[in-house]
Scaffold this motif. Structure first.
Motif, short mmCIF file in Angstrom:
data_model
loop_
_atom_site.label_atom_id
_atom_site.label_comp_id
_atom_site.label_asym_id
_atom_site.label_seq_id
_atom_site.Cartn_x
_atom_site.Cartn_y
_atom_site.Cartn_z
N GLN A 2 -2.37 1.93 -12.29
CA GLN A 2 -3.15 2.77 -13.20
C GLN A 2 -3.15 2.18 -14.61
O GLN A 2 -4.19 2.15 -15.29
CB GLN A 2 -2.58 4.18 -13.21
CG GLN A 2 -3.45 5.19 -13.94
CD GLN A 2 -2.89 6.60 -13.87
OE1 GLN A 2 -1.68 6.79 -13.71
NE2 GLN A 2 -3.74 7.59 -13.99
N MET A 15 -11.19 7.35 -13.47
CA MET A 15 -11.76 6.03 -13.16
C MET A 15 -13.27 6.00 -13.38
O MET A 15 -13.82 4.98 -13.79
CB MET A 15 -11.40 5.66 -11.71
CG MET A 15 -9.89 5.51 -11.50
SD MET A 15 -9.45 5.15 -9.81
CE MET A 15 -9.86 3.43 -9.73
N PRO A 52 -10.47 -2.30 -17.31
CA PRO A 52 -11.32 -1.55 -16.37
C PRO A 52 -12.39 -2.39 -15.71
O PRO A 52 -12.93 -2.02 -14.66
CB PRO A 52 -11.94 -0.46 -17.24
CG PRO A 52 -11.83 -0.97 -18.64
CD PRO A 52 -10.59 -1.81 -18.69
N LEU A 101 -6.58 1.02 -6.34
CA LEU A 101 -6.36 2.34 -6.91
C LEU A 101 -7.50 3.29 -6.52
O LEU A 101 -7.27 4.48 -6.26
CB LEU A 101 -6.25 2.25 -8.44
CG LEU A 101 -5.73 3.51 -9.13
CD1 LEU A 101 -4.31 3.85 -8.65
CD2 LEU A 101 -5.73 3.35 -10.65
N THR A 102 -8.72 2.76 -6.46
CA THR A 102 -9.85 3.58 -5.99
C THR A 102 -9.65 3.99 -4.54
O THR A 102 -9.91 5.14 -4.15
CB THR A 102 -11.17 2.81 -6.14
OG1 THR A 102 -11.30 2.32 -7.46
CG2 THR A 102 -12.36 3.70 -5.80
N VAL A 107 -5.49 -0.86 -14.68
CA VAL A 107 -6.91 -0.48 -14.67
C VAL A 107 -7.32 0.03 -16.04
O VAL A 107 -8.43 -0.27 -16.54
CB VAL A 107 -7.19 0.55 -13.58
CG1 VAL A 107 -8.60 1.13 -13.72
CG2 VAL A 107 -7.01 -0.07 -12.20
N ARG A 108 -6.46 0.81 -16.67
CA ARG A 108 -6.79 1.29 -18.02
C ARG A 108 -6.93 0.12 -19.00
O ARG A 108 -7.79 0.13 -19.89
CB ARG A 108 -5.69 2.23 -18.51
CG ARG A 108 -5.72 3.60 -17.87
CD ARG A 108 -4.45 4.38 -18.24
NE ARG A 108 -4.47 5.73 -17.70
CZ ARG A 108 -3.38 6.51 -17.65
NH1 ARG A 108 -2.22 6.05 -18.10
NH2 ARG A 108 -3.47 7.72 -17.15
N LYS A 164 -8.40 -5.33 -9.42
CA LYS A 164 -7.31 -4.43 -9.76
C LYS A 164 -7.70 -2.97 -9.50
O LYS A 164 -6.87 -2.15 -9.14
CB LYS A 164 -6.90 -4.62 -11.22
CG LYS A 164 -6.19 -5.93 -11.51
CD LYS A 164 -5.75 -6.00 -12.96
CE LYS A 164 -5.10 -7.34 -13.30
NZ LYS A 164 -3.90 -7.62 -12.53
N ALA A 165 -8.98 -2.66 -9.71
CA ALA A 165 -9.42 -1.27 -9.55
C ALA A 165 -9.59 -0.88 -8.09
O ALA A 165 -9.52 0.31 -7.76
CB ALA A 165 -10.74 -1.07 -10.29
N ARG A 166 -9.80 -1.87 -7.20
CA ARG A 166 -10.17 -1.55 -5.82
C ARG A 166 -9.06 -0.75 -5.11
O ARG A 166 -9.32 0.28 -4.49
CB ARG A 166 -10.47 -2.83 -5.05
CG ARG A 166 -10.93 -2.57 -3.61
CD ARG A 166 -11.28 -3.85 -2.90
NE ARG A 166 -12.41 -4.50 -3.53
CZ ARG A 166 -12.42 -5.77 -3.97
NH1 ARG A 166 -11.33 -6.51 -3.83
NH2 ARG A 166 -13.49 -6.27 -4.54
N ILE A 213 -15.79 2.63 -13.53
CA ILE A 213 -15.49 1.95 -12.26
C ILE A 213 -16.47 2.48 -11.24
O ILE A 213 -16.50 3.68 -10.92
CB ILE A 213 -14.03 2.18 -11.85
CG1 ILE A 213 -13.12 1.50 -12.89
CG2 ILE A 213 -13.76 1.65 -10.45
CD1 ILE A 213 -11.66 1.84 -12.76
N ASP A 248 -11.88 -5.26 -14.31
CA ASP A 248 -11.29 -6.10 -13.26
C ASP A 248 -11.43 -5.36 -11.92
O ASP A 248 -10.67 -4.46 -11.60
CB ASP A 248 -9.81 -6.37 -13.57
CG ASP A 248 -9.22 -7.44 -12.65
OD1 ASP A 248 -9.63 -7.51 -11.48
OD2 ASP A 248 -8.31 -8.16 -13.10
#
Length: 937
Positions: free
Chosen positions: A633, A665, A640, A649-650, A636-637, A645-647, A670, A642
């Motif tokens: 988290q 997100m 955002p 967590l999503t 990602v913050r 990196k976000a995949r 995102i 990237d």
């Protein structure tokens, strides 16, 4: 063929028809009642009439001097073809048109073997297997409380006490020192779905009983802790750590009144202490240091804690069973008995010949504690079980001879332990010795190292290193670890030779002629000042316990092959070149063995199995622990844009329907989160299903090979990327064959996800959102996945909810839904407004979601009425005066409740860990609680 009836079988209106089936079987007519084999387990069915069926099983028994016989056992009447309601068939669906015909030869081959059947009694009992009481056991079973029961290893004490416990109404308790014995007793008690609606039963280790009164600070001191501490104390040449630990625990700490004062200790009688009068001042000085050390090290002595807790005990139970009472001190027993509403409503059982834990136990002291006046204590009858249902003939003979040596050398321990046993099994077995020779040990090791049917025992923990050099099996135990163990074959490694002088002194003056008697006569030692029995008791009992761990064969490896005790016991030289034909264990066998040992607390041996035999490795992927999610988290913050990196967590947010995380997100632009929140309900389902398939598709298919291959590489309870075990994912998929395969390999049903949900809670969650799952999958899964109890901590007390109680089901449902309570993205038919109004509350009617599709095995029909729901909710409220007080939730308004904010739930995020207690307020929010210590994961 003999026909026996289960004691709990209720024939109701079909008694006459059952009698006709019995008469047909007894004349070997299996065609008239149309007996046919069921595919589910060792069960058959007979026709009582057009609509009702009789469930049967068959056992094979061979009495001494008689031919083997097959016996028909009637278990249960199944009314109106409702096989799914059978206690024994676990929700199975039966197609009578496909049942194969009865085949006597197949039955004779496949029937379960039993060691004993009463020659004339027509009823039997049932735990996990068929039990037939002999006359002594049956008399004890029918004896009203109070009952004191003495029985040797393998005498059926636990089975008898559990059967008696099943009969008792009200609040009842089974308690013992061993956590494993309490857990296994609970499983035996509830085997095949047994319930007694007239009682509520708790199975507790003594440590857990203390926790129900008040959770102690720190942990309980162990002998290993004590041994290290003693090693730092000067001037201890007059004693050893084992004797000193017994004196401190069993004498100085054992009184219900608390620790003895110096004056009281010094004035004890000759037989009330291990030490001579001139040694006691030094011992008491050490005791004072011991108490100070416990406080500094945040350790506690459970006997001292028991005396301190006596004033806080509330009489709760109508009946109490205390198993293995010889392992408890007077203070511990006093605490247990104070939980009784009416004095005398107890059953105590044990065997002082099996004392290897230091506590200075005596039956005379127990009776004095119970009855205060010596004359009353003397009159209290004690029942003795002399039949041995576990050990072979030779193992039993040697065990008896060990007791005869103790009796001849030291006199009687007490009147109650003055007995021998007789072997019931029609199996001679063997007890032999072999020389401690490298060639001999290699031959023996080559045959046994790959088998789970051979274990090696040594006297002390420090002797295990030498045994491991000689034997490659991970099943190496000291005698202190031996309680609760049972193996077909036992190897004793220098058990006698390693303490040559001590065992020589035990055998001194005893001859074979002294061992010829068929019974022991009561005889106290003449010299009251002689402390030989107290000094040597551990060594004699240790040898007795070690020998009786073997069902069939004991092999002693001894460097001193001429030791007098070997000849005294009639143990002869074995065949050095014997081919043992030991069965090589499969990976699954070793996996199950490791799991069993973990449950017994034998972590060292379980780790050895996993490291050396199973060679399991850490998973090669990153697991979403709370720390990892918090880090993701943060990343990602910080970045955002990237996508990589976000995949993950999503994916986590979509899998858990975490709308708060998705909102955040989406604000970070995102795209998957933005599109999900913009989409229609239909498109949301499609998008989420794609993520579900990405992580869980293999668990939904019928191909088990890849999943089971991963369990071999990483362990049956390894964690997938989303921090779920294979069993959890198989449960969510409703994949019953995979669930059964994982359970067969020892999968742990008490592991939790990061929100504290066990597999049985995940099954409830899935059933509340999927009517088809509720109707077709939940019943069979529930029967296999439900733990025997659910533990929570309320404030500073442990609260145990038995599986048979309604609170167990209600709280399981609430905790199953807890992580998704605030989600706007839940299933359409189960909206947040139905279940939750605010973050911390729920509506009682939500507990009935999809309930019309739930099988009766999950929640009985009579418990589904709203009136019953209201009753259960009311009695478990924080302010309720109901006893026992569970205090699980608080009513905010009509039909709306919040969980008790003082409630904690245990997270089990790694196999063989003690777990982590976490407040319910934090359970739903995995992201952001990266502080939780999950390093064991």
């Amino acid at each position: 063929m003999r026909f026996l009836t289960y004691r709990d079988l209720d024939a109701g209106k079909v008694k006459g028809k059952l009698k006709k089936v019995q008469e047909a079987v007894e004349r070997d007519d299996f065609r008239t009642p149309d007996i046919k084999k069921l595919a589910q387990g060792p069960y058959y069915r007979a026709k009582l009439d057009d609509t009702n069926r009789l469930l049967l099983t068959f056992v094979r028994h061979e009495a001494e001097g008689k031919d083997p016989e097959t016996v028909c056992m009637a278990l249960e009447v199944i009314y109106q073809h409702q096989y799914e309601k059978s206690r024994f068939l676990r929700g199975a669906a039966i197609d009578e048109a496909k049942l194969p015909d009865f085949n006597v030869s197949v039955v004779n081959t496949e029937a379960q073997r039993v060691r004993y059947l009463h020659p004339s009694r027509s009823e039997f009992h049932l735990l996990d297997k068929v039990i037939s009481f002999d006359d002594t056991q049956d008399a004890v079973y029918r004896t009203p409380a109070p009952v004191i029961l003495v029985g040797s290893a393998g005498s059926g004490k636990t089975a008898l006490t559990l059967q008696k416990l099943r009969e008792m109404p009200g609040q009842v308790l089974y308690v013992t020192l061993s956590k494993f014995l309490a857990q296994s007793a609970s499983e035996l008690y509830g085997a095949h779905g047994f319930e007694n609606e007239a009682q509520e039963v708790d199975f507790l280790s003594f440590a857990d009983l203390l926790r129900t009164i008040r959770v102690p600070a720190g942990r309980e001191v162990t002998f290993e802790d004590f041994r290290v501490w003693v090693g730092r104390q000067p001037g201890l040449k007059f004693t050893d750590a084992h004797q000193l630990f017994e004196e401190l625990r069993g004498v100085l700490s054992s009184s219900p009144g608390g620790a003895l004062s110096r004056e009281a200790y010094l004035s004890l009688g000759i037989r009330q202490s291990i030490y001579a009068a001139e040694q006691r001042p030094g011992v008491y000085d050490l005791f004072a240091k011991y108490l100070k050390w416990l406080e500094e090290a945040r350790l506690y002595d459970s006997s001292l804690l028991a005396s301190a807790y006596l004033s806080a005990v509330t009489p709760t139970y109508d009946f109490v069973v205390v198993d293995e009472v010889q392992d408890l001190t007077a203070a511990q027993l006093a605490l247990i008995l104070k939980t009784l509403k009416s004095p005398g409503q107890f059953l105590l059982c044990g065997d002082s010949n099996q004392i290897v834990h230091p506590n200075f136990f005596s039956w005379a002291a127990v009776k004095t504690l119970l009855y205060k006046a010596p004359e009353l204590a003397e009159r209290q009858k004690i029942s003795v079980l002399q039949a041995n249902f576990r050990n072979s003939g030779q193992v039993t003979r040697v065990a008896n001879d060990i007791l005869k040596v103790k009796h001849a050398r030291f006199g009687s321990v007490d009147r109650e332990s003055n007995f021998l046993v007789r072997a019931v099994a029609n199996d001679p077995g063997s007890v032999t010795f072999l020389p401690d020779d490298k060639r001999v040990k290699k031959h023996l090791d080559d045959q046994t190292r790959d088998s789970t049917e051979y274990a090696v025992l040594v006297l002390r923990d420090e002797d295990k290193a030498a045994a491991r050099q000689a034997f490659g099996t991970p099943l190496v135990f000291s005698v202190h670890e031996a309680k609760g163990l049972e193996y077909p074959n036992i190897i004793l490694h220098n058990f006698i030779s390693g303490s040559r002088q001590t065992y020589a002194e035990i055998a001194e003056g005893v001859t074979r002629a002294d061992l010829q008697a068929d019974e022991l006569t009561y005889r106290r030692a003449r010299d009251k000042a002689d402390k030989s029995l107290e000094i040597y008791k551990f060594y004699v009992n240790a040898l007795y316990v070690a020998v009786t761990r073997a069902v069939n064969r004991v092999t002693l490896i001894e460097s001193d092959t001429r030791h007098p005790l070997l000849g005294l016991l009639g143990v002869e030289l074995g065949n050095e070149a014997e081919q043992l034909k030991a069965k090589k264990a499969s990976r699954d066998d070793w996996e199950r063995e490791a799991r069993k040992l973990e449950l017994q607390g034998k972590k060292e041996q379980a780790r050895d199995i996993r490291r050396r035999i199973l060679q399991q490795k850490p998973v090669p992927w990153e697991v979403w622990t709370p720390q990892v999610l918090a880090r993701m988290q943060g990343e990602v913050r910080a970045a955002p844009g990237d996508v990589k990196k976000a995949r993950a967590l999503t994916d986590y947010a979509l899998l858990t329907l975490d709308d708060a995380l998705l909102d955040e997100m989406a604000k970070l632009k995102i795209k998957p989160a933005q599109s999900f929140l913009r989409n229609s309900e239909k498109d949301r389902r499609i998008q989420r299903q794609a993520v579900v398939d990405k992580y869980r598709k293999p668990y939904e298919t019928g191909n088990l090979k890849a999943i089971l291959a991963d369990t071999e590489r990483y362990g049956v309870d390894h964690r997938t990327p989303e921090n779920l075990t294979p069993l959890m994912l198989a449960t969510l998929a409703g994949n019953l064959p995979l669930v059964e395969a994982l359970l067969e390999r020892g999968a742990d049903i008490e592991q939790t996800d990061i929100h504290g949900r066990t597999p049985h809670m995940l099954a409830l969650w899935q059933a509340m959102t999927d009517t088809e799952y509720a109707r077709t999958k939940l019943g069979p899964l529930w029967e296999r996945l439900k733990p025997t109890h659910l533990d929570v901590q309320i404030g500073d007390k442990l609260v145990r909810l038995a599986e048979s109680g309604a609170e167990y089901y209600f709280l399981s449902v609430m905790l199953a839904q807890w992580p998704v309570y605030s989600s706007k993205l839940n299933q359409p038919h189960l909206t947040p407004r139905d279940f939750w109004e605010r973050r911390d509350g729920f509506f009682v009617n939500a507990l009935q979601t999809n309930l019309e599709h739930f099988p009766a095995s999950v929640l009985k029909e009579q418990r589904r009425k709203r009136q019953y729901f209201n009753h259960v909710m009311a009695r478990a409220e924080v302010e309720s005066s109901y006893m026992p007080a569970r205090k699980l939730w608080k009513r905010v308004k009509m039909g709306y409740y919040v969980l008790n904010p003082e409630m904690q739930v245990k997270l089990m995020l790694a196999p063989n860990s003690e777990g982590e207690w976490l407040g319910v307020a934090l359970l739903a929010d995995a992201v952001g609680r990266g502080w939780l210590d999950t390093s064991d994961s």
